[in-house]
Design an enzyme around this catalytic site. Structure first.
Site, PDB file in Angstrom:
ATOM      1  N   GLY A  44      39.028  45.225  44.151  1.00 50.58           N
ATOM      2  CA  GLY A  44      39.290  43.789  44.212  1.00 50.58           C
ATOM      3  C   GLY A  44      38.103  43.035  44.784  1.00 50.58           C
ATOM      4  N   SER A 122      40.660  49.458  37.762  1.00 50.45           N
ATOM      5  CA  SER A 122      40.673  50.429  38.864  1.00 50.45           C
ATOM      6  C   SER A 122      41.102  51.840  38.433  1.00 50.45           C
ATOM      7  CB  SER A 122      41.554  49.872  39.984  1.00 50.45           C
ATOM      8  OG  SER A 122      41.858  50.849  40.918  1.00 50.45           O
ATOM      9  N   HIS A 142      48.402  42.809  42.869  1.00 55.38           N
ATOM     10  CA  HIS A 142      49.500  42.908  43.819  1.00 55.38           C
ATOM     11  C   HIS A 142      50.835  43.219  43.162  1.00 55.38           C
ATOM     12  CE1 HIS A 142      46.751  42.137  46.858  1.00 55.38           C
ATOM     13  NE2 HIS A 142      47.134  40.964  47.317  1.00 55.38           N
TER      14      HIS A 142
HETATM   15  N1  SAH Z   1      38.750  40.989  48.113  1.00 57.48           N
HETATM   16  C1  SAH Z   1      38.701  39.638  47.590  1.00 57.48           C
HETATM   17  C2  SAH Z   1      39.982  39.207  46.902  1.00 57.48           C
HETATM   18  C3  SAH Z   1      40.401  40.049  45.749  1.00 57.48           C
HETATM   19  S1  SAH Z   1      41.564  39.209  44.697  1.00 57.48           S
HETATM   20  C4  SAH Z   1      38.323  38.635  48.690  1.00 57.48           C
HETATM   21  O1  SAH Z   1      37.959  39.028  49.803  1.00 57.48           O
HETATM   22  O2  SAH Z   1      38.353  37.440  48.468  1.00 57.48           O
HETATM   23  C5  SAH Z   1      42.076  40.514  43.643  1.00 57.48           C
HETATM   24  C6  SAH Z   1      41.080  40.938  42.597  1.00 57.48           C
HETATM   25  O3  SAH Z   1      41.567  42.155  42.033  1.00 57.48           O
HETATM   26  C7  SAH Z   1      40.884  39.980  41.410  1.00 57.48           C
HETATM   27  O4  SAH Z   1      39.541  39.603  41.330  1.00 57.48           O
HETATM   28  C8  SAH Z   1      41.326  40.773  40.179  1.00 57.48           C
HETATM   29  O5  SAH Z   1      40.509  40.569  39.029  1.00 57.48           O
HETATM   30  C9  SAH Z   1      41.212  42.199  40.673  1.00 57.48           C
HETATM   31  N2  SAH Z   1      42.102  43.152  40.004  1.00 57.48           N
HETATM   32  C10 SAH Z   1      43.443  43.054  39.843  1.00 57.48           C
HETATM   33  N3  SAH Z   1      43.928  44.144  39.239  1.00 57.48           N
HETATM   34  C11 SAH Z   1      42.862  44.963  38.986  1.00 57.48           C
HETATM   35  C12 SAH Z   1      42.710  46.243  38.378  1.00 57.48           C
HETATM   36  N4  SAH Z   1      43.753  46.923  37.901  1.00 57.48           N
HETATM   37  N5  SAH Z   1      41.468  46.769  38.279  1.00 57.48           N
HETATM   38  C13 SAH Z   1      40.393  46.093  38.766  1.00 57.48           C
HETATM   39  N6  SAH Z   1      40.481  44.884  39.363  1.00 57.48           N
HETATM   40  C14 SAH Z   1      41.698  44.327  39.486  1.00 57.48           C
HETATM   41 MG    MG Z   2      43.945  40.161  49.637  1.00 49.04          MG
END
Ligand code: SAH
Ligand code: MG
Length: 212
Positions: A44, A122, A142
């Site tokens: 993320g 992921s 989430h």
């Molecule tokens: N860590 C960041 C917030 C992450 S928000 C901060 O500090 O601000 C969540 C992120 O997870 C998003 O950018 C979204 O594109 C990514 N995401 C959601 N599901 C995912 C998956 N299955 N594989 C890779 N990235 C994913």
């Molecule tokens: Mg978060």
């Protein structure tokens, strides 16, 4: 050691979803885990706000931070949803693309050389991964599907003594979605992890056993 003022300024300037107090707890956990001499993994990236803190800890210990994201946004970040930011839509493609903002934020922080960014899903990246890691920070999708996939894909790669850090852990459904909380419970119930600290929704566990 807390991040230098210029690192904190770059963190504060980056778009994202990491408050300062939880970020400092993440940074402390990352500094300790980095002593294992193994890479730090983030699921993320979004626009690199938390990545800056992991990268700063990685720089201090001479390890690499690896951050994974498909950069198309989570469910709740899509147009029409609560956490949507129209500035991170690629007008040509008509979809979210947080990669340019991430690259700008990391460049501004002066931390590019300490980070490897993987653009992909992921579970697909985890399936290719074979090296032991010192820290896994779960802050991706989430939904139960995504949070569980992050745990199952990455937690087995944690070295003994490594840190599992989970963000957005809310015991009370009134405070937020329950998928990260369920992953947190599952990690503790596996017997492979011991809780080290909790800073609001950011929980730090240490791998103290086998199994996962
Ligand atoms: N860590 C960041 C917030 C992450 S928000 C901060 O500090 O601000 C969540 C992120 O997870 C998003 O950018 C979204 O594109 C990514 N995401 C959601 N599901 C995912 C998956 N299955 N594989 C890779 N990235 C994913
Ligand atoms: Mg978060």
């Amino acid at each position: 050691m807390a991040p230098k003022p210029e690192t904190l300024a770059a963190f504060e300037a980056a778009k994202g979803f990491m408050p300062l107090d939880e970020g400092l707890a993440l940074h402390a956990a990352a500094e300790e885990a980095a002593r294992l001499g193994l890479p730090l993994i983030e699921i993320g990236t979004y626009c690199g706000r938390s990545t800056i803190l992991l990268a700063d800890a990685a720089r201090g210990a001479g390890v690499t931070a690896v951050t994974v994201d498909h950069h198309r946004g989570s469910e709740e970040q899509q147009p029409g949803w609560e956490y949507h930011d129209p500035e991170v839509v690629d007008p040509e493609v008509g979809r979210m693309d947080t990669l340019p903002a991430f690259r700008r934020a990391l460049h501004a922080a002066g931390l590019e050389e300490h980070v490897v960014a993987v653009v992909g899903r992921s579970p697909q990246v985890a399936a290719l991964w074979a090296a032991p890691v010192g820290l896994v920070f779960i802050d991706g999708g989430h939904t139960d599907e995504h949070a569980t996939g992050d745990y199952e894909g990455w937690a087995p790669h944690l070295a003994p003594g490594g840190a599992l850090v989970i963000h957005d852990v809310f015991a009370d459904p009134a405070d937020g979605g329950q998928a990260p909380y369920r992953v947190y419970r599952r990690a503790l119930e596996s017997g492979a992890f011991t809780e080290v600290s909790a800073t609001r929704s950011l929980h730090v566990l240490r791998r103290t056993g086998r199994g996962v």
